[in-house]
Write an enzyme that holds these catalytic residues in place. Structure first.
Site, mmCIF file in Angstrom:
data_model
loop_
_atom_site.group_PDB
_atom_site.id
_atom_site.type_symbol
_atom_site.label_atom_id
_atom_site.label_comp_id
_atom_site.label_asym_id
_atom_site.label_seq_id
_atom_site.Cartn_x
_atom_site.Cartn_y
_atom_site.Cartn_z
ATOM 1 N N ARG A 29 -9.561 -71.033 -93.967
ATOM 2 C CA ARG A 29 -9.482 -72.602 -92.550
ATOM 3 C C ARG A 29 -9.758 -73.527 -94.509
ATOM 4 O O ARG A 29 -10.402 -72.520 -95.615
ATOM 5 C CB ARG A 29 -11.675 -72.217 -92.075
ATOM 6 C CG ARG A 29 -12.367 -74.015 -92.644
ATOM 7 C CD ARG A 29 -12.040 -73.815 -90.518
ATOM 8 N NE ARG A 29 -12.647 -75.629 -90.789
ATOM 9 C CZ ARG A 29 -12.500 -76.435 -89.910
ATOM 10 N NH1 ARG A 29 -10.855 -76.122 -89.372
ATOM 11 N NH2 ARG A 29 -12.924 -77.028 -89.500
ATOM 12 N N THR B 263 -4.038 -79.139 -83.100
ATOM 13 C CA THR B 263 -4.419 -77.064 -83.296
ATOM 14 C C THR B 263 -3.772 -77.032 -82.239
ATOM 15 O O THR B 263 -2.884 -76.815 -81.308
ATOM 16 C CB THR B 263 -5.915 -76.924 -82.652
ATOM 17 O OG1 THR B 263 -6.991 -78.520 -84.006
ATOM 18 C CG2 THR B 263 -6.500 -76.140 -83.470
ATOM 19 N N THR C 44 -4.603 -74.882 -87.395
ATOM 20 C CA THR C 44 -4.505 -76.337 -87.131
ATOM 21 C C THR C 44 -4.301 -77.485 -88.594
ATOM 22 O O THR C 44 -4.963 -76.491 -89.083
ATOM 23 C CB THR C 44 -6.310 -76.855 -86.710
ATOM 24 O OG1 THR C 44 -6.374 -78.004 -86.416
ATOM 25 C CG2 THR C 44 -7.032 -76.634 -87.845
ATOM 26 N N ASN D 249 -6.077 -80.134 -87.842
ATOM 27 C CA ASN D 249 -6.979 -80.935 -87.133
ATOM 28 C C ASN D 249 -6.558 -82.066 -86.142
ATOM 29 O O ASN D 249 -6.078 -81.829 -85.299
ATOM 30 C CB ASN D 249 -8.510 -81.557 -88.699
ATOM 31 C CG ASN D 249 -9.335 -82.548 -87.724
ATOM 32 O OD1 ASN D 249 -9.930 -81.691 -86.499
ATOM 33 N ND2 ASN D 249 -9.621 -83.151 -88.373
ATOM 34 N N GLU E 49 -9.213 -82.417 -92.319
ATOM 35 C CA GLU E 49 -9.887 -81.510 -91.982
ATOM 36 C C GLU E 49 -11.286 -82.111 -92.707
ATOM 37 O O GLU E 49 -12.370 -81.563 -92.403
ATOM 38 C CB GLU E 49 -10.054 -79.652 -91.963
ATOM 39 C CG GLU E 49 -10.271 -79.213 -91.478
ATOM 40 C CD GLU E 49 -9.168 -78.713 -90.560
ATOM 41 O OE1 GLU E 49 -9.942 -78.864 -89.583
ATOM 42 O OE2 GLU E 49 -8.170 -78.609 -90.357
ATOM 43 N N ASP F 279 -14.467 -82.378 -90.784
ATOM 44 C CA ASP F 279 -14.985 -81.592 -89.512
ATOM 45 C C ASP F 279 -16.058 -81.447 -90.347
ATOM 46 O O ASP F 279 -17.020 -80.339 -90.051
ATOM 47 C CB ASP F 279 -13.805 -80.254 -89.587
ATOM 48 C CG ASP F 279 -13.614 -80.739 -88.124
ATOM 49 O OD1 ASP F 279 -13.402 -81.244 -87.388
ATOM 50 O OD2 ASP F 279 -12.431 -79.407 -87.955
ATOM 51 N N SER G 278 -15.556 -75.217 -87.795
ATOM 52 C CA SER G 278 -15.273 -75.325 -87.087
ATOM 53 C C SER G 278 -15.686 -75.111 -86.090
ATOM 54 O O SER G 278 -16.324 -74.368 -85.055
ATOM 55 C CB SER G 278 -13.773 -74.806 -87.205
ATOM 56 O OG SER G 278 -12.672 -74.163 -86.362
ATOM 57 N N GLY H 211 -10.223 -79.667 -80.169
ATOM 58 C CA GLY H 211 -11.513 -79.660 -80.830
ATOM 59 C C GLY H 211 -12.640 -79.551 -80.755
ATOM 60 O O GLY H 211 -13.267 -78.446 -80.380
HETATM 61 N N1 GLY Z 1 -10.288 -78.776 -86.908
HETATM 62 C C1 GLY Z 1 -10.965 -78.329 -85.218
HETATM 63 C C2 GLY Z 1 -11.664 -77.194 -85.501
HETATM 64 O O1 GLY Z 1 -11.619 -76.793 -86.727
HETATM 65 O O2 GLY Z 1 -12.485 -77.266 -85.060
#
Ligand code: GLY
Length: 593
Positions: A113, A386, A404, A406, A425, A428, A457, A478
């Site tokens: 991530r 994603t 992803t 995003n 990101e 998020d 995420s 998402g």
């Molecule tokens: N950016 C989408 C997720 O990680 O949930």
């Protein structure tokens, strides 16, 4: 507006946990699952790969044919998708790799991530009146967190692969250098995000190289991205996070007013985490731990639903119960989930079967439970961001990978000379407590931004394992990822084949706003009427009066299933996506090569 009382509710709901004697606790799902999964000497003898683009699926098979295992193939597919699907993921983004080594029966979760750069503090993302500044969170340099995917490719290849990284990256380098035909989804995605992307000279260099935006059927080449991949192939981590690529990334972000530093990039680390495990009616489910919220929510929903034999129920009751499980899991997501390196996430409590039993007891089979009322935001189109792919190799190793940038094309910013589309990101994070992000989900302290922290995420790469069948599944979408994986997992448990699982109709409830959304055709008129009679507010494409009510189809599920009884492999590629591909074919088991 009523402020919810989640801690109070959580305590109430915990009562059944505290009342159950420890002697009745189930045996550890981990030990149970690993022993059953690892012990039979059975191997598929052929391999299956399902991904969102046929060229990426082929890249994976190319590497398997060279003697690679599922993990080399995962590197190849991941990198190829980064080239052919810049709309969804890429070197400028991040991802989660859930891996299973058949020898020894070990599962591992690679957390790649993105991490917040040091300068990206919460105050940057607020307007003067304290509201979320969505443009700052979604577009351009401040939207981007430090990418994790390149580090994951290096880590997975070095620690789990059989081939040198350069061999597994070769197909992606070729696709970037020689190009690939533009497909409709890419052309449409560019049109939707064009205004933001064309603000940045580096992005224009990539997408307007021929003077015009990418057009279906034309060949799209990314020579800078090919060179960046080559440096990654030759120099590993340093090829991206230090040296000339890092310098260009920092310069490109700074030129647009952002503030990345060399320390932000060189300090990036992937984390190996224990996957989250739970049981569902004879299945071991292995899935994503925090900083994904998906696995915890999946554990809650499936363990709530384990109390009913769903296929035996009337469809309206079954759908109602499933929606109610979604509502409860998303409420906890809002308050408790965040980066476990920064906050304590009460995973054991939230994923306990007895906590789930407590939640189940609060469900009225006749009536929807109202979520606390908040002004609802429409959930935007989110089916094409994603990407997910699933692999089982001839030896039974497997990889479930969701990656992803995003939203569509992430932040829209390509630092000049890199070919790397940076993610957005930062959106998020819960940038402003209690204010919904682009997916309409909100959060509080647990998911507040901090330097070096990973945003929460929804990505939920998942394995389902029973004595008879093994499934690898996941999807983009998402916050809807979580509920799409739930519906897919329930389909696997019901015995559907891989393609039927990928095609299942989809619906979603995320606590706030208190509405059930569904893709076109998911509910027929009778089912919709029965759900409304139970008190659910439905937002259906069929009823849409405004263009943003809900997109017509969601997700892009890619799944492979190994039926161990007949030793049959199946692949399922989402029929909503016309360039995806699931293939099953023979490759020699590694031991024989
Ligand atoms: N950016 C989408 C997720 O990680 O949930």
């Amino acid at each position: 507006m009523t402020r919810p009382l989640p801690r109070f509710l959580a305590r109430l709901l915990l009562l059944p946990v505290l009342l159950v004697p420890a002697a009745f606790m189930p045996a550890s799902a981990a030990a149970d699952g690993a022993a059953r999964d690892g012990s039979p000497a059975q191997r598929p003898g052929q391999a299956a790969i399902a991904s969102a683009h046929a060229l990426a699926t082929d890249a994976g098979f190319e590497v398997l044919d060279r003697g690679g295992n599922a993990f080399d193939a995962a590197v190849a597919v991941s990198a190829a998708l980064s080239v052919v699907e810049p709309i969804s993921s890429g070197l400028g983004g991040g991802g989660f790799f859930l891996l299973h080594q058949q020898d020894g029966g070990r599962d591992v979760f690679i957390d790649a991530r993105e991490m917040a750069p040091a300068a990206a503090t919460a105050d940057r993302y607020r307007t003067a009146d304290g509201k979320l500044d969505s443009a700052m969170a979604e577009d351009g340099p401040w939207a981007a967190a430090i990418p994790g995917l390149p580090a994951a490719l290096v880590h997975v290849a070095e620690k789990y692969g059989r081939l040198p990284l350069a061999e597994s990256l070769a197909p992606a380098i070729r696709l970037a250098r020689d190009g690939f035909p533009v497909y409709g989804r890419l052309e449409r995605g560019y049109a939707a995000r064009r205004e933001v992307m064309e603000r940045f000279p580096g992005t224009r260099q990539v997408f307007l190289a021929g003077g015009q935006p990418p057009k279906q059927g034309q060949v799209f080449r990314q020579p800078d991205l090919a060179r960046t991949l080559e440096l990654l192939a030759s120099d590993g981590f340093d090829g991206f996070y230090r040296g000339p690529v890092a310098k260009k990334l920092i310069a490109g972000v700074r030129a647009e007013g952002g503030r990345w530093t060399a320390a932000d990039l060189s300090g990036y680390t992937v984390r190996e985490r224990e996957p989250l495990r739970f049981r569902y009616r004879g299945w071991d489910v292995v899935t994503a731990p925090p900083p994904s919220s998906g696995g915890v929510a999946l554990a809650q929903m499936m363990q709530i639903l384990a109390g009913w034999d769903l296929p035996e129920l009337d469809p309206a009751l079954r759908t109602h119960l499933t929606i109610e499980s979604m509502r409860r899991a998303f409420r906890d997501r809002t308050f408790y989930l965040g980066d476990p390196d920064f906050v304590h996430v009460p995973v054991e409590v939230l994923t306990s079967p007895y906590y789930a039993a407590g939640l189940r007891a609060t469900i009225n089979p006749e009536k929807a439970t109202p979520s606390d009322m908040l002004p609802g935001l429409p959930t935007p189109l989110e089916d094409e961001e994603t990407t997910h792919f699933s692999i089982i190799d001839a030896d039974g190793n497997r990889a479930a990978v969701t990656q992803t940038v995003n939203l569509l094309f992430g932040s829209g910013l390509v630092p000049p000379g890199t070919g790397v589309m940076l993610n957005n990101e930062m959106d998020d994070f819960a940038l402003v407590p209690g204010q919904p992000n682009a997916f309409g989900v909100m959060g509080f302290e647990a998911n507040a931004p901090e330097p070096g922290k990973r945003p929460l995420s929804s990505m939920t790469p998942t394995f389902m394992v029973s004595p008879e069948r093994v499934a690898v599944l996941g999807t983009p979408g998402g916050s809807r990822i979580i509920t799409m994986v739930l519906l897919g997992a329930l389909g696997v448990a019901e015995g559907l084949d891989a393609q039927a699982v990928a095609a299942l109709p989809r619906y979603h409830q995320q606590w706030m706003p208190d509405v059930v959304s569904a893709e076109s055709g998911a509910f027929d008129a009778d089912l919709a009427a029965k759900l409304r009679a139970k008190g659910h507010t439905l937002r259906l494409p069929e009823d849409a009066v405004s263009g943003r009510a809900s997109s017509h189809t969601w997700g892009n599920m890619q799944t492979v299933v190994w039926d161990r009884r007949g030793n049959v492999l199946e692949g399922g590629s989402d029929p909503r996506n016309d360039v995806g591909s699931a293939k099953v074919r023979a490759v020699a088991p590694a031991a024989a090569r």
